[in-house]
Write a protein that holds these residues in place. Structure first.
Motif, PDB file in Angstrom:
ATOM      1  N   GLY A 172      45.496  48.648  82.381  1.00 45.04           N
ATOM      2  CA  GLY A 172      45.023  49.637  81.433  1.00 45.04           C
ATOM      3  C   GLY A 172      44.901  49.143  79.999  1.00 45.04           C
ATOM      4  O   GLY A 172      44.847  49.962  79.060  1.00 45.04           O
ATOM      5  N   ALA A 173      44.842  47.829  79.802  1.00 41.91           N
ATOM      6  CA  ALA A 173      44.730  47.276  78.446  1.00 41.91           C
ATOM      7  C   ALA A 173      43.348  47.569  77.869  1.00 41.91           C
ATOM      8  O   ALA A 173      42.332  47.461  78.562  1.00 41.91           O
ATOM      9  N   THR A 174      43.320  47.923  76.600  1.00 40.26           N
ATOM     10  CA  THR A 174      42.045  48.161  75.920  1.00 40.26           C
ATOM     11  C   THR A 174      41.396  46.823  75.540  1.00 40.26           C
ATOM     12  O   THR A 174      42.007  45.757  75.663  1.00 40.26           O
ATOM     13  N   ALA A 175      40.137  46.895  75.083  1.00 38.03           N
ATOM     14  CA  ALA A 175      39.426  45.681  74.679  1.00 38.03           C
ATOM     15  C   ALA A 175      40.163  44.962  73.555  1.00 38.03           C
ATOM     16  O   ALA A 175      40.259  43.727  73.540  1.00 38.03           O
ATOM     17  N   TRP A 176      40.683  45.728  72.574  1.00 40.43           N
ATOM     18  CA  TRP A 176      41.414  45.112  71.473  1.00 40.43           C
ATOM     19  C   TRP A 176      42.702  44.458  71.965  1.00 40.43           C
ATOM     20  O   TRP A 176      43.068  43.357  71.527  1.00 40.43           O
ATOM     21  N   GLN A 177      43.412  45.102  72.904  1.00 36.63           N
ATOM     22  CA  GLN A 177      44.644  44.523  73.435  1.00 36.63           C
ATOM     23  C   GLN A 177      44.355  43.250  74.224  1.00 36.63           C
ATOM     24  O   GLN A 177      45.124  42.281  74.133  1.00 36.63           O
ATOM     25  N   ARG A 178      43.247  43.228  74.963  1.00 38.77           N
ATOM     26  CA  ARG A 178      42.873  42.013  75.697  1.00 38.77           C
ATOM     27  C   ARG A 178      42.547  40.881  74.729  1.00 38.77           C
ATOM     28  O   ARG A 178      42.910  39.725  74.956  1.00 38.77           O
ATOM     29  N   PHE A 179      41.854  41.221  73.645  1.00 38.62           N
ATOM     30  CA  PHE A 179      41.518  40.197  72.652  1.00 38.62           C
ATOM     31  C   PHE A 179      42.777  39.655  71.978  1.00 38.62           C
ATOM     32  O   PHE A 179      42.935  38.441  71.808  1.00 38.62           O
ATOM     33  N   ARG A 180      43.689  40.555  71.616  1.00 39.63           N
ATOM     34  CA  ARG A 180      44.871  40.144  70.860  1.00 39.63           C
ATOM     35  C   ARG A 180      45.877  39.378  71.708  1.00 39.63           C
ATOM     36  O   ARG A 180      46.513  38.438  71.217  1.00 39.63           O
ATOM     37  N   THR A 181      46.033  39.751  72.976  1.00 39.68           N
ATOM     38  CA  THR A 181      47.082  39.152  73.813  1.00 39.68           C
ATOM     39  C   THR A 181      46.584  38.043  74.724  1.00 39.68           C
ATOM     40  O   THR A 181      47.390  37.245  75.219  1.00 39.68           O
ATOM     41  N   ILE A 182      45.261  37.969  74.961  1.00 39.22           N
ATOM     42  CA  ILE A 182      44.727  36.941  75.862  1.00 39.22           C
ATOM     43  C   ILE A 182      43.791  35.988  75.127  1.00 39.22           C
ATOM     44  O   ILE A 182      44.032  34.777  75.067  1.00 39.22           O
ATOM     45  N   THR A 183      42.726  36.550  74.560  1.00 37.59           N
ATOM     46  CA  THR A 183      41.692  35.699  73.954  1.00 37.59           C
ATOM     47  C   THR A 183      42.229  34.912  72.774  1.00 37.59           C
ATOM     48  O   THR A 183      42.089  33.684  72.709  1.00 37.59           O
ATOM     49  N   LEU A 184      42.843  35.614  71.830  1.00 39.10           N
ATOM     50  CA  LEU A 184      43.271  34.953  70.596  1.00 39.10           C
ATOM     51  C   LEU A 184      44.300  33.846  70.832  1.00 39.10           C
ATOM     52  O   LEU A 184      44.148  32.744  70.281  1.00 39.10           O
TER      53      LEU A 184
END
Length: 269
Positions: A172-184
């Protein structure tokens, strides 16, 4: 090869920066060249502008490069065409880009201000106004170099396993949470490369600035590279050599700690 092409010229530069020299004679004057470099307003302005220009261009390339990299790794129409379009300015001659934008940014007949007038905006003197000149060149530098930054970020982004994103969506992670915890976190190696390359390029910039303003108006868009060239032109070879040494030390002092910090973070990851 290393000794002949790098070590000997480097140490020779350190020596000649302490002299007043010509092709025929050399006079040792100690640190006088460095004192003059940091006391004359024109030279000091170029020194300060180097930092401003380097950090503004590198910061913009990191932010825009990451944004474009994420856009061009998503499922959008014409993705391959857009990638090649963004990379195209990298292939163009820097001097050619500088001359072209010098015409486009003309405050009276330039295409940019002519277009702004059509919508009721009076464009500034991009290259003739001291308040705008350096930042105008920085914008052109970012436009030309953003392709390399984007390409490096694309390589870093496609290396991230998609399973991480799928698991995050399930949780249930949002797009911002995916960016902050995975992408970045996982794109940090690519980000470190972009930071180092763009910062070195920005601190050593010369050709684009010389093609667009030659350091003007006055010396408001001068950087260390253009100051060094002007001193050579005027025959102050010792002073210009001191400028080269200052540039070498500045780049080394800034880049080595950043490189060490980035490497340390990558090892921790």
């Amino acid at each position: 090869l290393y000794v002949v092409l790098f070590a000997v010229p480097t140490f020779a530069s350190f020596y000649f920066s302490l002299t007043r020299w010509t092709l025929f004679e050399t006079e040792f004057i100690g640190l006088a060249n460095f004192r003059q470099f940091f006391t004359e307003p024109m030279l000091l302005k170029g020194f300060i502008n180097t930092f401003v220009y380097g950090f503004v261009t590198s910061g913009a390339k990191v932010v825009l490069g990451l944004a474009l990299g994420m856009l061009l790794t998503s499922t959008i129409l014409g993705r391959g065409y857009l990638r090649s379009t963004i990379f195209f300015p990298v292939l163009v001659s820097t001097v050619g880009v500088g001359v072209t934008f010098k015409v486009l940014m003309d405050p009276f007949d330039g295409l940019i201000n002519e277009t702004l007038r059509l919508v009721g905006i009076n464009g500034p003197g991009w290259l003739t106004d001291p308040a705008w000149a350096l930042m105008s060149i920085a914008m052109v530098d970012v436009w030309k170099g953003i392709g390399i930054a984007t390409l490096i970020f694309i390589a870093g982004l496609v290396a991230i396993p998609q399973e991480y994103y799928e698991a995050a969506r399930v949780d249930g992670a949002t797009a911002w949470q995916r960016f902050r915890t995975i992408t970045l976190p996982l794109v940090q190696p690519a980000m470190g490369t972009v930071i180092l390359l763009s910062l070195i390029s920005g601190l050593r910039s010369f050709d684009l600035i010389w093609a667009m303003t030659k350091g003007g108006p006055g010396f408001t868009s001068d950087v260390i590279g253009s100051v060094i060239y002007k001193q050579y032109q005027a025959g102050f070879y010792g002073l210009s050599t001191a400028g080269n040494v200052v540039l070498f030390i500045v780049v080394t002092v800034i880049i080595l700690p950043i490189s060490h910090l980035i490497t340390k973070k990558q090892v921790e990851l």
